[in-house]
Scaffold this motif. Sequence first.
Motif, mmCIF file in Angstrom:
data_model
loop_
_atom_site.group_PDB
_atom_site.id
_atom_site.type_symbol
_atom_site.label_atom_id
_atom_site.label_comp_id
_atom_site.label_asym_id
_atom_site.label_seq_id
_atom_site.Cartn_x
_atom_site.Cartn_y
_atom_site.Cartn_z
ATOM 1 N N GLY B 66 0.822 -1.217 0.000
ATOM 2 C CA GLY B 66 0.000 0.000 0.000
ATOM 3 C C GLY B 66 0.848 1.255 0.000
ATOM 4 N N VAL B 69 3.007 1.723 -3.500
ATOM 5 C CA VAL B 69 2.270 2.150 -4.694
ATOM 6 C C VAL B 69 2.018 3.664 -4.694
ATOM 7 N N ALA B 96 2.520 -6.621 -8.781
ATOM 8 C CA ALA B 96 2.183 -5.190 -8.843
ATOM 9 C C ALA B 96 3.397 -4.332 -9.203
ATOM 10 N N ILE B 195 0.419 5.952 -7.608
ATOM 11 C CA ILE B 195 -0.971 6.444 -7.578
ATOM 12 C C ILE B 195 -0.991 7.955 -7.658
ATOM 13 N N ASP B 196 -1.853 8.458 -8.547
ATOM 14 C CA ASP B 196 -1.981 9.896 -8.711
ATOM 15 C C ASP B 196 -3.481 10.190 -8.837
ATOM 16 N N PRO B 200 -6.524 9.333 -12.433
ATOM 17 C CA PRO B 200 -6.976 8.071 -11.833
ATOM 18 C C PRO B 200 -6.828 6.862 -12.748
ATOM 19 N N ALA B 201 -6.478 5.747 -12.152
ATOM 20 C CA ALA B 201 -6.336 4.503 -12.917
ATOM 21 C C ALA B 201 -6.735 3.351 -12.016
ATOM 22 N N GLY B 202 -7.034 2.242 -12.647
ATOM 23 C CA GLY B 202 -7.341 1.039 -11.876
ATOM 24 C C GLY B 202 -6.067 0.240 -11.669
ATOM 25 N N TYR B 203 -5.868 -0.268 -10.480
ATOM 26 C CA TYR B 203 -4.677 -1.085 -10.178
ATOM 27 C C TYR B 203 -5.130 -2.486 -9.813
ATOM 28 N N GLY B 204 -4.526 -3.453 -10.442
ATOM 29 C CA GLY B 204 -4.848 -4.843 -10.097
ATOM 30 C C GLY B 204 -6.271 -5.211 -10.446
ATOM 31 N N THR B 205 -6.807 -4.603 -11.494
ATOM 32 C CA THR B 205 -8.189 -4.931 -11.870
ATOM 33 C C THR B 205 -8.250 -6.301 -12.535
ATOM 34 N N LEU B 206 -9.448 -6.780 -12.682
ATOM 35 C CA LEU B 206 -9.707 -8.057 -13.342
ATOM 36 C C LEU B 206 -9.018 -8.060 -14.707
#
Lengths: 293, 370
Positions: B66, B69, B96, B195-196, B200-206
């Motif tokens: 956590g 990132v 990650a 992370i910014d 915004p972005a998805g991290y570790g998404t499906l």
Amino acid sequence: MPEIPKEEFILKCTSACAGCSASLSLRYVLKAAGPDTVLVVPACCTSVIQGIYPNTAMNVPVYNVAFATAAASASGMSSAFRALGKKTNVIVYAGDGGTLDIGIQALSGAFERGTDFLYICYDNEAYGNTGMQRSGGTPLGAKTTTTPAGKTDVKKDIDAIIAAHEPPYQATACAAYPQDLFKKVQKALSIRGPTFIHVLAPCPPGWRYSTEKSVEIGKLAVKSGIWVLYEREYGNLTITAPSKAAIKKPVPLEDYLAPQGRFKGIDPKTLGILKQRVAKNLQRLAQEEAGVC
Amino acid sequence: MLTVATGNKAVALAVKQAKPVVIAAYPITPQTEIVEQIAEYVSSGELPARYIAVESEHSAMAACIGASVTGVRTFTATSSHGLLYMHEMTNWAAGARLPIVMANVNRALGPGWNIWAEHTDAMQERDTGWLQVYVASVQEAYDATLMAFRIAEDNDILLPVMINLDGFLLSHIMQPLDAVEPNDFIPPLHLPHAIDTKNPAGYGTLTGPEDYFKFRWDIERSMRDSMKVIAATEDEFSRRFGRTYGFTEDYLCEDADVIVVSMGTLGREAEVAVDHLRNEGVKAGSMRLRWFRPFPDLDLRGREVVVIDRDYSFGFGGVLAKSIQAKNRIDVFSVIAGLGGQEVTYDDIAGFVKNRRMGTEFWFGVTGNV
Ligand code: SF4
């Protein structure tokens, strides 16, 4: 009435089920939190409804983490942001499985350490993501795929467990009362330290009712007193308006249970225990509010 | 600055000098001294970092993840069951692409409870995507820790690095330590995927079947690139601070007929064994493998090879021996020795060499075997 921003942080085309109140709640949570927010999501329906890489339906950064670790990951993230002098909201949005069951160790640790974050448990009272198996949040008597005859254990009281950690703020909410949820999220985020909101999130496929009824079922949960809305700020409990009315004059619990397939055929003895527990809980919270403990 | 320190204290000192922003850790024997010393540095203000005293190793790695990132430097330390408890999250850290640095004080696994040195704990992490270095002296533990940050955070790598040191045999042994001033040897961390909230972005998404393997391949590509980065980092370290390492530490290997391959403190013991064997006219050499991931090509052509494993993969064999056999397509004499801190002296190692039977496996101390 709070001024609810028009800005949407959940974009169109999520893969949530029709009538999903967990997504409805999240919509208001993010509206209350605003864009400088990171969502930490363990395995749960929300880890799926974002959609599939390379797309995402979320307009804030979402950090997906392993099932048991939401609170610990958020703890590290919050520490890092604060060390960098950033005020960024760190919000865990976790289901009841990730909160009451597998994630409880990390949750307890993060609260004990005074992590500066908001932990929201949206509670659909089963493992929705894997097809409705029982969880620690499943109420007594409810049928799930792993309690086909109805659950024989009672719902775990996570709120009492959190209260024992003496956080500066904790609250309950329900997806059927989004403005109340909105206000509670804003308040939680204005307070430093660990805060907790437990949101009841009616779930059409899990609770086996037709999709248009989510708000109605949520309201019946509150009106019958099986779900009580309150805030506990620095230890002081305030019961929220709709629940105040329910304490005075609750609607029959049967009105809440009847439309839900998961309670179909509940035996009278179990129903009796459930009713007793509801009444006792209402009395306990009313006494706590009145200062009679 | 010349001083004396235990392996644990040397690691802690290097961590302090690398200036991580977040340390999340859980104590476990024989790693405890590392996290205690770091907690001390943080509480005295010598290290201006956040020390998160987590409730478990699973959470320790999760908290590092956590924190990492967000783009800050992180560190943790563990051992044995702590490492195994973390295992889900060690996979997550590598997947990650987070340059977390961790010291693992190698220790056996229960039952029976055993707190002494063994490498099986780290071997169970070998397929996670972590880089792994095994050290053999207090000085090397210190130097490798400094270099680990540099290597993990290289933008061509961005993979976590594990420094392995033998429990008690190194963690608690005092040796001279020449501490350096790393200064700009470890530049500020630049994490391209930090992370910014403004972007915004998805991290570790499906991730579906059409994309998932690409991420896996990317880890492998970075593993391969890490060979060059490790070599360059060690070169620069040697130019600046005068100490040279490599993928292996070779001792009298050039003209050797038989080479002992081992990892960690056994490698030091093997060098003494080689001296004795040479006195007796046996042309032996010692090759101590430092980097186990990425696994280097070893120059063993035309020699007989004795591999000592302080680990075991049940139903298969010593992991180091089997790795060398598979990668170099050679027969080895595989010795399983030192499990759970079993004492292995240079005399014992000389005995392995003298009694070698190529192509077989030998469990040291077990009677009626092989
Ligand atoms: S299973 Fe329930 S909580 Fe999950 S997405 Fe569907 S409606 Fe929402």
